[in-house]
Scaffold this active site. Structure first.
Site, mmCIF file in Angstrom:
data_model
loop_
_atom_site.group_PDB
_atom_site.id
_atom_site.type_symbol
_atom_site.label_atom_id
_atom_site.label_comp_id
_atom_site.label_asym_id
_atom_site.label_seq_id
_atom_site.Cartn_x
_atom_site.Cartn_y
_atom_site.Cartn_z
ATOM 1 N N LYS A 126 0.837 -1.148 -0.030
ATOM 2 C CA LYS A 126 0.045 0.067 0.064
ATOM 3 C C LYS A 126 0.976 1.369 0.022
ATOM 4 O O LYS A 126 0.663 2.250 -0.737
ATOM 5 C CB LYS A 126 -0.980 0.041 1.260
ATOM 6 N N ARG A 136 -4.030 2.914 8.448
ATOM 7 C CA ARG A 136 -3.990 1.611 7.842
ATOM 8 C C ARG A 136 -2.574 0.682 7.890
ATOM 9 O O ARG A 136 -1.812 1.227 7.762
ATOM 10 C CB ARG A 136 -4.506 1.726 6.489
ATOM 11 N N GLY A 191 -8.507 -7.349 4.725
ATOM 12 C CA GLY A 191 -9.233 -7.644 5.801
ATOM 13 C C GLY A 191 -8.513 -8.415 6.941
ATOM 14 O O GLY A 191 -9.231 -8.535 8.039
ATOM 15 N N MET A 239 -5.812 -7.391 8.774
ATOM 16 C CA MET A 239 -5.248 -6.469 9.907
ATOM 17 C C MET A 239 -6.190 -5.160 10.021
ATOM 18 O O MET A 239 -7.263 -5.157 9.500
ATOM 19 C CB MET A 239 -3.776 -5.951 9.248
ATOM 20 N N ARG A 259 -3.641 -1.359 -5.961
ATOM 21 C CA ARG A 259 -2.723 -2.676 -5.722
ATOM 22 C C ARG A 259 -3.178 -3.751 -6.945
ATOM 23 O O ARG A 259 -4.101 -3.663 -7.262
ATOM 24 C CB ARG A 259 -2.839 -3.288 -4.424
ATOM 25 N N HIS A 319 -16.410 -8.348 2.274
ATOM 26 C CA HIS A 319 -15.161 -9.257 2.602
ATOM 27 C C HIS A 319 -15.523 -10.931 2.177
ATOM 28 O O HIS A 319 -14.257 -11.308 1.783
ATOM 29 C CB HIS A 319 -15.383 -9.157 4.338
ATOM 30 N N ARG A 335 2.257 -47.686 -8.143
ATOM 31 C CA ARG A 335 2.424 -48.413 -7.031
ATOM 32 C C ARG A 335 1.761 -49.598 -7.017
ATOM 33 O O ARG A 335 0.253 -49.912 -7.144
ATOM 34 C CB ARG A 335 2.029 -47.568 -5.933
ATOM 35 N N ARG A 342 7.015 -49.302 -9.329
ATOM 36 C CA ARG A 342 7.663 -49.725 -8.272
ATOM 37 C C ARG A 342 7.079 -50.940 -7.920
ATOM 38 O O ARG A 342 5.982 -51.292 -7.890
ATOM 39 C CB ARG A 342 7.246 -48.743 -7.098
ATOM 40 N N GLU A 365 14.650 -43.166 -0.650
ATOM 41 C CA GLU A 365 13.715 -42.956 0.417
ATOM 42 C C GLU A 365 14.450 -43.082 1.750
ATOM 43 O O GLU A 365 13.777 -42.914 2.880
ATOM 44 C CB GLU A 365 12.592 -43.696 0.373
ATOM 45 N N SER A 410 14.502 -42.338 -8.237
ATOM 46 C CA SER A 410 13.216 -41.229 -8.044
ATOM 47 C C SER A 410 13.130 -41.139 -6.345
ATOM 48 O O SER A 410 13.285 -42.154 -5.766
ATOM 49 C CB SER A 410 11.861 -42.185 -8.460
ATOM 50 N N GLY A 450 11.681 -40.580 -3.237
ATOM 51 C CA GLY A 450 10.607 -40.621 -2.681
ATOM 52 C C GLY A 450 10.440 -39.845 -1.523
ATOM 53 O O GLY A 450 10.672 -40.210 -0.390
ATOM 54 N N THR A 451 10.028 -38.691 -1.635
ATOM 55 C CA THR A 451 10.157 -37.552 -0.753
ATOM 56 C C THR A 451 8.979 -37.823 0.526
ATOM 57 O O THR A 451 9.243 -37.367 1.585
ATOM 58 C CB THR A 451 9.955 -36.187 -1.146
ATOM 59 N N ASN A 452 8.076 -38.463 0.434
ATOM 60 C CA ASN A 452 7.281 -38.734 1.518
ATOM 61 C C ASN A 452 7.861 -39.363 2.513
ATOM 62 O O ASN A 452 8.037 -39.350 3.470
ATOM 63 C CB ASN A 452 5.711 -39.746 1.069
ATOM 64 N N ASP A 453 8.604 -40.616 2.129
ATOM 65 C CA ASP A 453 9.155 -41.447 3.157
ATOM 66 C C ASP A 453 10.748 -40.973 3.514
ATOM 67 O O ASP A 453 11.093 -41.141 4.612
ATOM 68 C CB ASP A 453 9.653 -42.921 2.484
ATOM 69 N N CYS A 491 9.127 -38.338 -6.645
ATOM 70 C CA CYS A 491 7.617 -39.020 -6.899
ATOM 71 C C CYS A 491 6.664 -38.681 -5.696
ATOM 72 O O CYS A 491 5.720 -39.470 -5.501
ATOM 73 C CB CYS A 491 7.643 -40.538 -7.455
ATOM 74 N N TYR A 521 12.902 -34.518 -13.876
ATOM 75 C CA TYR A 521 11.454 -34.524 -13.758
ATOM 76 C C TYR A 521 10.799 -34.541 -12.249
ATOM 77 O O TYR A 521 11.437 -34.781 -11.460
ATOM 78 C CB TYR A 521 10.910 -35.923 -14.675
#
Length: 898
Positions: free
Chosen positions: A33, A103, A112, A114, A359, A475, A581, A637, A765, A784, A786-789, A851, A871
């Site tokens: 602002k 403001r 809305g 703050m 803005r 709002h 899987r 896999r 992993e 590959s 396995g970012t979850n594990d 993956c 990838y």
């Protein structure tokens, strides 16, 4: 003196009178602002003068036990003096008082979230001066009552409903329904009652010293940076707490000085559809909060819009034609200057136009696409800039069903089409209930008279939002559009009784828990659930995706193992399957019996006999996937979960399986206990199954290559199977698995007399796998991640159980983001970087991808681009998000290198 040295001691920047100390490039310091007010001032636009207290002052405030910087008060006094010189008014003067607004203004727009205070500087003496100066005693006391209510709520922390009740009592006594029906004497009585209520609640009078008022408001704006709704909004939009907010102090101009005065909000293009025409609302004889608060029904800006909406009240174009012509010229200039759709606030004071804010406007995903593509087509921006203008995650709004136009529509009532899209859910009447049910997986529609910033958590949890009051810039409308939630606002026929849990409209009654459908594109509220259809991914969407595909380097694949997921992935532009899987295929009813027979077998011969029953089923699965993918790579896999997951768990289920298979129930129970693991995440799973029972992986590899040969023999595009071994930790494991795979693959290819291109690799992993990636790469042609594990094993946190405590970590700032949603770049990311370096050192052409769910997260994709992965793979519906995020990562990287 360097800029850094200067900004450390300078906390206040002035603007107005045709010049400014700052400009649009100083957004980080002045907030969005403040930077734009400075820029508009320098452009010579009619901006009320003022000054900005920097975001660094806010950071200092929180870093020093809520103490202001030593030089701040002196600089604020100088800033006020500059405003006084330009306006010819004096702050606190009883005959010619300067009034100001206070403001917030963070560097990222947080509409809305703050706090704001208007008409600051009024007291029992200056209100008399304002009355004489303006010649309108009614206006002066109307302004004073507004100030008392707003200041008491924002600064003194008193409930605004208390003041609304006092005002309602006066209206009822006077038999008037609108605020404009009150006379000057009426407002004087309201002011007296307001002050008495403050005295009664706080035990002290309403503050009369304007300077005390100013510092109270500045402190309240700084404090609002850390209020619950602002913190929730920051978490939702990934806005760092460390940024702080600026404070803008600006001389007041008044839209409530009679019929030649007005206030309004405008967008240079339609924020819902992106249509290139002026869009917005205004009110005659009102102040800004009247438009957005939904207290009065606003009027259209243009005659065309008024006619389209069927409204009788004159548009601004008709009511104030000369001012409107000036306003239209200003907003066109602003859009060309900023090269983007602008969200503008303005006031007309007795026929004179003032610009209060501009803005880049919040917009729906549909509008963002159209605006970006149109601006590029108009030559205002480049195609690469258009790519950067659309938030990747917002595409999710376009990738899900909308109401089928052929479906019957039981329209209960209509309101304003405040935010497009459609949603079905159970009626809830308060935000806490919406959050509770939403967290439990329930689809809910939040129904309110009007929303306020305190409803942010409920709006986020709801599938859609309905309000009885409020306009297109209320709002509810603005926040819903930013979230991508469908919203119908201003549905005036609704009679909402939240306490009784009832919604009445015409002769119909709906209770909490009843099902409604809303169509935010048409402003309709419908009874019951309505048939939905898939979106059309053509037009602007297709154009932007084409530009994104030209710009990106990273390939985008999908996680898919069912034909439906595979087809959806292809429809959304996936360039192959990055994770199939295979265990998901084992749970089908027609094969689970054979799987359990294999698990329960006493020896290898028994296991092979059971696997022979599964083989043709697996082969058919792969034939279908290879056919859909049409020669694109498919990463498969091999079996990953521990075997006990395939067995029934309760005695009743065990007995049912025994009855169906003829296997003794006692044997089933015994085998289930033998296979049970205390911590299966770290147990007998993944490639460890192949070491113990190589025949399982042999069957799967055979099924893959028999399917590949079948496709090749049919004359279709030959598939590119990528055989992925999960949970590998050691080079010796990878060597064993490579030999097992090649031996089986070559046997099948020899039998069929075919040559099929394929690769063998592993899912990284485990931290040890990342550290010893060079060992794995000797026998693995691809990694590959396995970012979850990998996140689970790096942090030692179970993804399934983390919800119990991660909230506290996020709340206390220990984690900036949930590491299962956005990649932990410092820890897990460092392991990926290390594995990439060591893997490439051992095998320069090793293929690298991820993956896990992070494959669809824009921040994680940007990291993948930096590390140079080949990838990303994500769920089918996130493929377009990944395509756009990959393009932005590439374009952003190029920009940083310049």
């Amino acid at each position: 003196m360097s800029t850094d040295t200067l900004t450390k001691s300078r906390w206040v920047y002035s603007f107005g009178g045709g010049s400014a100390d700052g400009d649009a490039s100083m957004k980080n310091l002045l907030g969005g602002k403040g930077a734009n007010l400075a820029e508009m001032s320098s452009l010579g636009l009619p901006v009320p003068p003022g000054f900005t207290i920097t975001t660094e002052a806010c950071v200092h405030y929180y870093a020093n036990e809520k103490q202001y910087p030593a030089e701040l008060k002196e600089q604020v006094v100088a800033g006020l003096a500059a405003v006084e010189q330009i306006t010819g008014k004096k702050f606190g003067d009883t005959s010619n008082p300067l009034l100001v607004s206070v403001r917030s203004g963070a560097r990222a727009s947080m509409p809305g979230m703050m706090d704001t205070v208007l008409n600051l500087g009024l007291n029992d003496e200056t209100v008399e001066g304002l009355a004489k100066l303006s010649g309108d005693r009614r206006f002066a006391f109307d302004s004073y009552r507004r100030f008392i209510q707003m200041y008491s709520n924002v600064v003194l922390d008193l409930d605004h409903h208390m003041f609304e009740e006092i005002l309602d009592e006066h209206k009822e006594r006077l038999d008037v329904t609108v605020d404009t029906g009150l006379s000057a004497e009426d407002w004087e009585k309201v002011v007296a009652d307001y002050k008495a209520a403050v005295q009664q609640e706080l035990g002290q009078p309403f503050p009369q010293d304007p300077h005390q008022q100013l510092w109270g408001a500045v402190g309240a704006v700084f404090a609002s940076w850390m209020n619950d709704r602002a913190k929730f909004y920051r978490r939702m939009h990934d806005i760092p707490e460390s940024w702080g907010t600026a404070v803008n102090v600006q001389s007041m101009v008044f839209g409530n000085m009679g019929d030649s005065s007005a206030t309004g909000v405008a967008f240079t293009r339609n924020p819902s559809t992106g249509e290139a025409r002026l869009y917005g609302e205004f009110l005659i004889n009102a102040q800004g909060e009247d438009v957005v608060a939904g207290i009065r029904t606003p009027q259209a800006l243009t005659k065309v819009a008024r006619e389209e909406m069927g409204e009788k009240a004159l548009s601004m174009e008709e009511a104030l034609p000369e001012v409107f012509a000036q306003f239209k010229a200003v907003v066109e200039k602003l859009e060309k200057h900023y090269r983007d759709m602008q969200d503008i606030e303005f006031t007309v004071e007795q026929g004179r136009l003032y610009m209060l804010q501009t803005r880049n406007g919040k917009r729906t995903a549909k509008a963002a696409l159209k605006i970006a593509v149109d601006l590029a087509s108009e030559g205002l921006i480049t195609q690469d800039e258009a790519i950067m203008r659309v938030e990747p995650a917002s595409l999710d709004q376009l990738l899900h069903p909308t109401i089928d136009p052929a479906s019957p529509r039981d329209v209960v009532t209509t309101g304003l089409p405040a935010s497009p899209g459609a949603a079905t859910g159970k009626i809830v009447f308060n935000s806490d209930e919406a959050e509770r049910l939403g967290s439990a997986g329930e689809a809910v529609i939040l129904v309110r008279d009007e929303t306020s910033p305190e409803d942010i958590h409920g709006m986020h949890a709801a599938r859609g939002i309905v309000t009885a009051r409020g306009g297109m810039t209320s709002h509810a409308a603005v926040v819903a559009r930013g979230m991508g939630r469908p919203c119908v606002s201003g549905a005036g026929e609704l009679q909402i009784d939240g306490k009784a849990g009832e919604l009445r409209v015409r002769s119909r009654v709906f209770k909490a828990g009843d099902i409604l459908t809303i169509d935010g594109s048409r402003g309709e509220i419908l009874a019951g659930a309505v048939q939905m259809i898939e979106p059309e991914l053509t037009g602007d969407f297709a154009a932007l995706m084409e530009w994104a595909d030209k710009a990106r380097r990273l390939k985008v694949r999908a996680n898919a193992e069912t034909p439906l997921d595979a087809r959806t992935a292809r429809q959304f532009g996936a360039e192959g399957i990055g994770l199939c899987r295979t265990e998901h295929m084992f749970f089908d009813e027609d094969r689970i019996a054979a799987v359990r027979e294999m698990i329960l077998a006493d020896d290898e011969a028994g296991r092979r006999a059971a696997l022979a029953k599964i083989l043709p089923m697996q082969r058919n699965d792969f034939v279908e996937l290879f056919t859909i993918m049409e020669g694109l790579p498919v990463t498969i896999r091999l079996l990953d979960p521990p075997l006990h997951e395939f067995l029934p768990h309760t005695e009743a289920d065990l007995q049912a399986v025994a009855d169906a298979t003829g296997i003794d129930a006692a044997k089933l129970m015994r085998r289930a206990k033998e296979l049970h693991e205390t911590n299966p995440m770290l147990g007998h799973r993944g490639c460890r199954l192949a070491v113990s029972y190589p025949e399982i992986y042999e069957m799967q590899v055979r099924a893959i290559f028999e399917a590949a040969c079948e496709i090749a023999e049919s004359g279709k595009a030959a598939p590119i199977p990528e055989i992925m071994h999960p949970l590998v930790a050691k080079g010796e494991e990878m060597r064993y698995l490579r030999q097992l795979t090649d031996k089986t693959a070559q046997a099948v290819l020899k039998e069929r007399g075919r040559e099929i291109e394929y690769q063998v690799g592993t899912m990284v992993e485990l931290p040890r796998a990342a550290i010893r990636a060079g060992d794995l790469a000797e026998n693995a042609e691809f990694f590959s991640f396995g970012t979850n594990d990998l996140t689970q094993t790096t942090f030692g946190i179970s993804r399934d159980d983390s919800g119990r405590f991660l909230g506290a970590y996020l709340e206390k700032g220990i984690f900036e983001k949930d590491p299962f949603v956005s990649l932990d770049q410092e820890g897990v990311g460092e392991l990926i970087r290390l594995a990439a370096e060591r893997g490439r050192a051992a095998r320069p052409n090793v293929k690298l991808g991820i993956c896990g769910e992070h494959g669809g997260d824009p921040a994680s994709i940007e990291f993948c681009e930096k590390v140079g992965l080949d990838y990303v793979s994500c769920s089918p519906f996130r493929v377009p998000i990944a395509r756009l995020a990959a393009a932005q990562a590439a374009v952003g990287g190029i920009e940083k290198d310049r």
